[in-house]
Design an enzyme around this catalytic site. Structure first.
Site, PDB file in Angstrom:
ATOM      1  N   HIS A 237     -16.839   9.985   8.215  1.00 22.12           N
ATOM      2  CA  HIS A 237     -15.704   9.200   7.740  1.00 22.12           C
ATOM      3  C   HIS A 237     -15.900   8.634   6.337  1.00 22.12           C
ATOM      4  O   HIS A 237     -17.007   8.267   5.948  1.00 22.12           O
ATOM      5  CB  HIS A 237     -15.417   8.066   8.722  1.00 22.12           C
ATOM      6  CG  HIS A 237     -15.161   8.548  10.109  1.00 22.12           C
ATOM      7  ND1 HIS A 237     -16.155   8.607  11.070  1.00 22.12           N
ATOM      8  CD2 HIS A 237     -14.028   9.031  10.681  1.00 22.12           C
ATOM      9  CE1 HIS A 237     -15.630   9.089  12.192  1.00 22.12           C
ATOM     10  NE2 HIS A 237     -14.358   9.357  11.986  1.00 22.12           N
TER      11      HIS A 237
ATOM     12  N   ASP B 107     -20.036   6.993   7.117  1.00 21.21           N
ATOM     13  CA  ASP B 107     -20.967   7.560   8.090  1.00 21.21           C
ATOM     14  C   ASP B 107     -20.969   9.082   7.918  1.00 21.21           C
ATOM     15  O   ASP B 107     -20.508   9.578   6.894  1.00 21.21           O
ATOM     16  CB  ASP B 107     -20.617   7.128   9.519  1.00 21.21           C
ATOM     17  CG  ASP B 107     -19.226   7.560   9.962  1.00 21.21           C
ATOM     18  OD1 ASP B 107     -18.647   8.479   9.353  1.00 21.21           O
ATOM     19  OD2 ASP B 107     -18.697   6.976  10.930  1.00 21.21           O
TER      20      ASP B 107
ATOM     21  N   SER C  62      -9.456   9.526  14.449  1.00 20.39           N
ATOM     22  CA  SER C  62     -10.253   8.406  13.941  1.00 20.39           C
ATOM     23  C   SER C  62      -9.920   8.023  12.508  1.00 20.39           C
ATOM     24  O   SER C  62     -10.265   6.923  12.066  1.00 20.39           O
ATOM     25  CB  SER C  62     -11.749   8.737  14.028  1.00 20.39           C
ATOM     26  OG  SER C  62     -12.057   9.899  13.273  1.00 20.39           O
TER      27      SER C  62
END
Length: 357
Positions: A325, A322, A40
């Protein structure tokens, strides 16, 4: 706007101006293409095409991306790979799963999938690293068929192979970690790196020569981890696991450079860059190190970032977007230090020097 917020905004603006100014003068440091692999931290939208995979293609993700578009990037704006591609004189490579015909992706392709890891057992309903490399093999085969073996090999040898993976493997493995058990940590690191070494060798056999390997972070300081600690502190056991992985990864890259002719690399030391930020956050314009910008509950990390979540207005001051991240502000700093920084942050050479080699 308070003094600290003004300082953070000014720092980000000056950093961006400095970074982009350097890009305009870096005419010799170009690459024909960038090929991206990982999780990610570098997925720019592949998971949008996977029905059961984790996704970030909804607001407020992308709130600071041009047009406020939630592209599938796990952040409020650009990721580091976007900025590095620009620094290499290219557009950010498109998601592999978005390509509609074989001749697309002439400036590179992004194969990354959020949730994946080095190990095939890490992540579910995602594109594993093993499959990402198979997808690249298909792409390189089409490239060879269209342009001939010599031209394809020359093209790939000059291209940048950007790899950011490993955090998920370590985080999943840490669920059974016995505190203080150094032997167990080393066994976890060795198991992941055995597979990673094979993956790097496979990419080399497929034509890759210039590698950027992004190190694992201090994931013991992620909000999703801190929220479980009574005083909100970092988890030293997880950070120690990441440090061991970083040290072993550097050793592996040094070994491959001696073993494989023409193998060149730049190791982006995210661990060290984060330590630098935490040691003097106000120098870099950050005032919130523990809480996530978007989410809910304690440290905004008990619930995920969703369309119904509240999110901070002063995003440039936050380390985390978040629970896991980083914010765009952090990616800007990491990218600048990885691309132009000293050996402390980019080893043995920075990305700019790797491109010129």
């Amino acid at each position: 706007m308070g003094k600290l917020q003004k300082a953070a905004t000014l720092f980000l603006f000056l950093s961006l101006v400095s970074f982009l100014s350097n890009l305009l003068t870096a005419t010799t440091a170009t690459s024909p293409a960038v090929f991206v692999f990982g999780d990610s931290t570098v997925d720019v939208g592949n998971n949008n095409f996977l029905p059961n995979a984790p996704k970030a293609n909804f607001p407020p993700y992308g709130v600071d991306y041009p047009g406020r578009i939630p592209t599938g990037r796990y952040g409020n704006g650009f990721l580091g790979v976007d900025l590095v591609a620009r620094a290499a004189g290219l557009s950010s490579p498109p998601p592999f799963l978005s390509l509609s015909c074989a001749d697309q992706g002439g400036q590179g392709v992004n194969f990354a999938s959020a949730g994946s890891g080095v190990l095939d057992t890490t992540g579910t309903s995602v594109v594993t690293m093993t499959q990402q490399i198979k997808d690249f093999s298909t792409f390189s085969g089409n490239l060879t068929a269209a342009n001939g073996a010599g031209s394809a090999a020359a093209f790939l040898s000059k291209s940048l192979f950007y790899i950011s993976v490993g955090n998920n493997d370590l985080f999943v493995s840490s669920a059974v970690l016995i505190p203080g058990n150094s032997t167990q940590k080393d066994e976890i690191v060795a198991a992941v790196l055995r597979q990673f070494a094979d993956q790097l060798r496979t990419l080399y056999q497929l034509g890759a020569r210039k590698f950027v390997v992004v190190g694992t972070a201090l994931f013991g300081c992620n909000p999703i981890v801190r929220r479980t600690v009574p005083d909100g502190a970092c988890n030293p056991e997880l950070n120690d696991l990441s440090l061991r992985y970083k040290t072993a990864t550097r050793a592996l890259l040094e070994q491959l450079a001696m073993e494989l002719e023409g193998f060149k690399y730049s190791f982006s030391d995210v661990f060290e860059i984060t330590i630098q930020i935490l040691s003097d956050p106000q120098k870099y314009g950050f005032t919130e190190l523990a809480a996530a910008c978007c989410g809910s509950g304690r440290l905004n990390a008990e619930g995920p970032c969703t369309p119904n979540s509240t999110y901070c207005g002063d995003r440039n001051q936050y380390l985390f977007w978040d629970g896991i991240h980083a914010t765009q502000a952090v990616w800007l700093l990491r990218s600048r230090l990885s691309f132009y920084g000293p050996r402390r942050f980019a080893y043995p050479v920075n990305i700019h020097s790797l491109l010129e080699s």
